[in-house]
Every structure is written in C-alpha cells, then in structure tokens.
Design a protein around this motif. Structure first.
Motif, PDB file in Angstrom:
ATOM      1  N   ASP A 131      18.166  13.067   6.257  1.00 56.65           N
ATOM      2  CA  ASP A 131      18.369  12.605   7.638  1.00 56.65           C
ATOM      3  C   ASP A 131      17.606  11.320   7.942  1.00 56.65           C
ATOM      4  O   ASP A 131      16.985  11.185   9.010  1.00 56.65           O
ATOM      5  N   VAL A 132      17.645  10.357   7.021  1.00 57.24           N
ATOM      6  CA  VAL A 132      17.052   9.045   7.313  1.00 57.24           C
ATOM      7  C   VAL A 132      17.884   8.408   8.421  1.00 57.24           C
ATOM      8  O   VAL A 132      19.099   8.249   8.282  1.00 57.24           O
ATOM      9  N   PRO A 133      17.274   8.052   9.538  1.00 55.36           N
ATOM     10  CA  PRO A 133      18.050   7.598  10.696  1.00 55.36           C
ATOM     11  C   PRO A 133      18.542   6.162  10.561  1.00 55.36           C
ATOM     12  O   PRO A 133      18.095   5.402   9.697  1.00 55.36           O
TER      13      PRO A 133
ATOM     14  N   ASP B 280       0.835  -1.201   0.000  1.00 57.36           N
ATOM     15  CA  ASP B 280       0.000   0.000   0.000  1.00 57.36           C
ATOM     16  C   ASP B 280       0.874   1.257   0.000  1.00 57.36           C
ATOM     17  O   ASP B 280       1.975   1.274   0.569  1.00 57.36           O
ATOM     18  N   ALA B 281       0.348   2.314  -0.602  1.00 56.05           N
ATOM     19  CA  ALA B 281       1.106   3.553  -0.729  1.00 56.05           C
ATOM     20  C   ALA B 281       1.277   4.288   0.591  1.00 56.05           C
ATOM     21  O   ALA B 281       2.050   5.254   0.656  1.00 56.05           O
ATOM     22  N   ASP B 282       0.577   3.870   1.635  1.00 57.04           N
ATOM     23  CA  ASP B 282       0.749   4.488   2.955  1.00 57.04           C
ATOM     24  C   ASP B 282       1.681   3.642   3.823  1.00 57.04           C
ATOM     25  O   ASP B 282       1.452   3.466   5.019  1.00 57.04           O
ATOM     26  N   ALA B 283       2.761   3.137   3.203  1.00 58.84           N
ATOM     27  CA  ALA B 283       3.724   2.298   3.915  1.00 58.84           C
ATOM     28  C   ALA B 283       5.131   2.708   3.510  1.00 58.84           C
ATOM     29  O   ALA B 283       5.344   3.366   2.476  1.00 58.84           O
ATOM     30  N   ILE B 284       6.113   2.326   4.312  1.00 61.85           N
ATOM     31  CA  ILE B 284       7.524   2.465   3.956  1.00 61.85           C
ATOM     32  C   ILE B 284       8.218   1.145   4.264  1.00 61.85           C
ATOM     33  O   ILE B 284       7.787   0.380   5.137  1.00 61.85           O
ATOM     34  N   VAL B 285       9.287   0.869   3.532  1.00 65.25           N
ATOM     35  CA  VAL B 285      10.071  -0.348   3.703  1.00 65.25           C
ATOM     36  C   VAL B 285      11.418   0.052   4.286  1.00 65.25           C
ATOM     37  O   VAL B 285      12.141   0.854   3.680  1.00 65.25           O
ATOM     38  N   ILE B 286      11.779  -0.472   5.438  1.00 67.32           N
ATOM     39  CA  ILE B 286      12.970   0.004   6.131  1.00 67.32           C
ATOM     40  C   ILE B 286      14.138  -0.970   6.079  1.00 67.32           C
ATOM     41  O   ILE B 286      15.207  -0.662   6.593  1.00 67.32           O
ATOM     42  N   ARG B 287      13.955  -2.139   5.465  1.00 63.30           N
ATOM     43  CA  ARG B 287      15.071  -3.043   5.172  1.00 63.30           C
ATOM     44  C   ARG B 287      14.684  -3.906   3.987  1.00 63.30           C
ATOM     45  O   ARG B 287      13.503  -4.034   3.665  1.00 63.30           O
TER      46      ARG B 287
ATOM     47  N   TRP C 282       8.616   8.626   8.614  1.00 69.35           N
ATOM     48  CA  TRP C 282       8.020   8.693   7.275  1.00 69.35           C
ATOM     49  C   TRP C 282       8.462   9.968   6.558  1.00 69.35           C
ATOM     50  O   TRP C 282       8.803   9.934   5.369  1.00 69.35           O
ATOM     51  N   GLN C 283       8.451  11.087   7.267  1.00 71.40           N
ATOM     52  CA  GLN C 283       8.863  12.354   6.658  1.00 71.40           C
ATOM     53  C   GLN C 283      10.303  12.305   6.173  1.00 71.40           C
ATOM     54  O   GLN C 283      10.644  12.861   5.121  1.00 71.40           O
ATOM     55  N   ALA C 284      11.171  11.616   6.908  1.00 72.87           N
ATOM     56  CA  ALA C 284      12.573  11.483   6.498  1.00 72.87           C
ATOM     57  C   ALA C 284      12.682  10.714   5.183  1.00 72.87           C
ATOM     58  O   ALA C 284      13.475  11.078   4.295  1.00 72.87           O
ATOM     59  N   TYR C 285      11.869   9.668   5.027  1.00 70.37           N
ATOM     60  CA  TYR C 285      11.891   8.916   3.776  1.00 70.37           C
ATOM     61  C   TYR C 285      11.256   9.712   2.633  1.00 70.37           C
ATOM     62  O   TYR C 285      11.670   9.578   1.477  1.00 70.37           O
ATOM     63  N   LEU C 286      10.281  10.529   2.930  1.00 71.38           N
ATOM     64  CA  LEU C 286       9.656  11.341   1.882  1.00 71.38           C
ATOM     65  C   LEU C 286      10.676  12.283   1.250  1.00 71.38           C
ATOM     66  O   LEU C 286      10.756  12.400   0.027  1.00 71.38           O
ATOM     67  N   THR C 287      11.459  12.948   2.072  1.00 73.59           N
ATOM     68  CA  THR C 287      12.402  13.947   1.568  1.00 73.59           C
ATOM     69  C   THR C 287      13.769  13.357   1.253  1.00 73.59           C
ATOM     70  O   THR C 287      14.527  13.925   0.458  1.00 73.59           O
ATOM     71  N   GLY C 288      14.094  12.231   1.889  1.00 74.75           N
ATOM     72  CA  GLY C 288      15.427  11.658   1.742  1.00 74.75           C
ATOM     73  C   GLY C 288      16.451  12.317   2.637  1.00 74.75           C
ATOM     74  O   GLY C 288      17.656  12.013   2.558  1.00 74.75           O
TER      75      GLY C 288
END
Length: 291
Positions: free
Chosen positions: A274-276, A135-142, A266-272
């Motif tokens: 300071d992704v922690p 779904d588009a309201d998700a992020i993949v972190i690994r 999520w905001q960090a992934y949106l902009t690219g």
C-alpha cells in the motif's frame, strides 16, 4: 573489488559492481539494517538502474542483511577506519554526547558516533564514477538519478528548525566521486593531533569541503520540517525524506503522533504494501481523509 587490493583495504564486497553509479548507505546494527531495507525498496521503486550498495560493519548479523541481498543490494563489509586510540577515545559516544548534547531531538540508544566515519570509505570505492550516499534512516520517494551528474561535494543544508540552519550541511545525503587521493587526504586530516569533530562525519565533511555545493532541501528533507517549517514541505518537490533523531521503526517515541503520517509512509516502503500516491498525500497540518 578484491579484499587484498590496496584500493579496497578495509572493504570486502560480495560481488562486483554492475553500474558506474551507486547509491550507498551504511548499516552498523540490526536497527539500521531495517532502515536500509525500506531505503533500498524505495530506491528500487524509483526505477533506478544504479547499484544499491550497503556498507555494513561487524555489528550486523547475516540474517539481518538477508532482506537487503534479496532486494538486489550489493553488500560490502567495512572495517572501522584505522584511527588512533586517542582519536577513538575523543569520539566515543559518551564523549561526543557529553560535550555536545543533542537538545532538539532524541538519538536512540543504538546510535554509535564512531561508526559514522565509515562513510568516508565510500571514497575508496573507485569501481564507481559517482556515488550518492543516503543515510539508512531515509527513503527516496521519486527518482534522483540526476544527482550522479552533480559536482563533488554536493549536500543539502541542515534545515529543520529555521532558515538560520542553511549555513550547515547535513551529511545524510551527499554526492561524491570516489578517489584514493581524496581518501588519503581525508585520513590525514581526520586524525590530526587533537582533532575533534563534534558531529562526527558531518562536521568533518563540511570542514574538508568548505565550498560544498548546496542541494535544494528537497533532496534531504529532514522530518522535523513537517511540524517546524510546514511551508517548506511540498509533496511535488520532496525527493528524499530523512528521519533524523527519532526513528520510524521505534514502537513509540516522543514525537510519534506529530510525525504519524511520515511514519506510516516509511512503514509502507518497508513492507512494500500500500505505498501511496505521493502527489495525493495531504500537506502538513491538513486533515487526513480515508478512502
């Protein structure tokens, strides 16, 4: 994929497939285009070589899709499924939400239940051997490329409140193998006389694949687990974070403060920017520190 071929009726791709595998998402309006941008960037950061496919409906303007094209996504225009007028009336927003109201969280106004069934067009995309829908309201972190080797139909349980939720799947992440035969069978069952799917594609997919293969919840970690079941949240295992109900791009929503850490991620992934380091993030309930 030719727009005139039988296999892709209702689909028009901007370019050919470049991989036997694809991550697929669905964008039905500008809000979900924003969500898909964060998702696509997060997938790119995992190092995957699979295609990232964005199915998009007529509700999305070209300028909202441009950031996705810039990220290398394969854009595929999709028409709504060819369902009957009676089916469409039964699954209109006011009918779905009136007969089965959401009581655990708030669905934003832009949520359109009938659009959800476009996910099923994934089975028409036979230029891929295997697809992972997200779904588009998700992020993949690994990296989750290993899911391409999982059987059809694989999905995680709809766990966000209690262990009793394990008997229901959540269709925000699933593994599928495109097949025109499967798609035809789906369409026949989907629009059967008086058929009603109260949670749209999610209810339908569980009925169509009653012996679905269960994925660990870490492949579709619903955001409410953060405060409802914090003992399940392990940053070393979580692979996909799914922002069900309230969305992280909403300026403020009723659960924003309780979910502040996940919204900031999520905001960090949106902009690219300071992704922690995921492994360094605090556990739910832990006091956050600043560098």
């Amino acid at each position: 994929m030719s727009a005139t071929s039988d296999r892709s009726a209702g689909l028009t791709a901007a370019r050919a497939a470049a991989s036997p595998h694809a991550y697929v998402t669905l964008v039905t309006n500008a809000d979900y285009a924003l969500g898909a941008t964060a998702l696509a960037r997060s997938l790119k950061l995992t190092g995957t070589q699979a295609d990232i496919v964005v199915l998009h409906t007529g509700g999305v303007e070209a300028d909202k899709l441009a950031p996705l094209a810039d990220l290398g996504c394969r854009l595929v225009s999709t028409e709504l499924l060819d369902t009957s007028d009676a089916f469409n009336a039964r699954h209109a927003r006011k009918e779905i939400h009136g007969r089965n109201p959401f009581t655990k969280g708030r669905k934003p106004d832009f949520h359109s239940p009938l659009d959800n069934f476009c996910k099923l067009r994934l089975w028409q995309m036979t230029d891929y051997e295997a697809c992972v829908f997200i779904d588009a309201d998700a992020i993949v972190i690994r990296n989750i490329d290993k899911l391409f080797g999982y059987p059809e139909f694989s999905a995680a349980p709809n766990v966000y409140e209690s262990l009793a939720d394990f008997h229901r799947l959540n269709s925000g992440v699933f593994v599928a193998r495109p097949s025109l035969e499967t798609f035809a069978a789906m369409m026949e069952r989907l629009d059967a006389p008086d058929a009603f799917w109260p949670r749209t594609d999610q209810t339908f997919l569980q009925a169509f694949f009653p012996d679905w293969h269960g994925l660990p919840v870490f492949f579709n970690m619903l955001q409410y687990v953060w405060f409802n079941m914090p003992e399940l949240w392990d940053w070393n295992s979580v692979s996909v974070i799914h922002y069900q109900y309230e969305k992280p791009w909403e300026a403020e929503h009723p659960k924003a403060e309780r979910l502040r850490m996940l919204i900031d991620l999520w905001q960090a992934y949106l902009t690219g920017d300071d992704v922690p380091d995921i492994a360094a993030l605090p556990a739910p309930g832990a006091k956050e520190t600043t560098a």
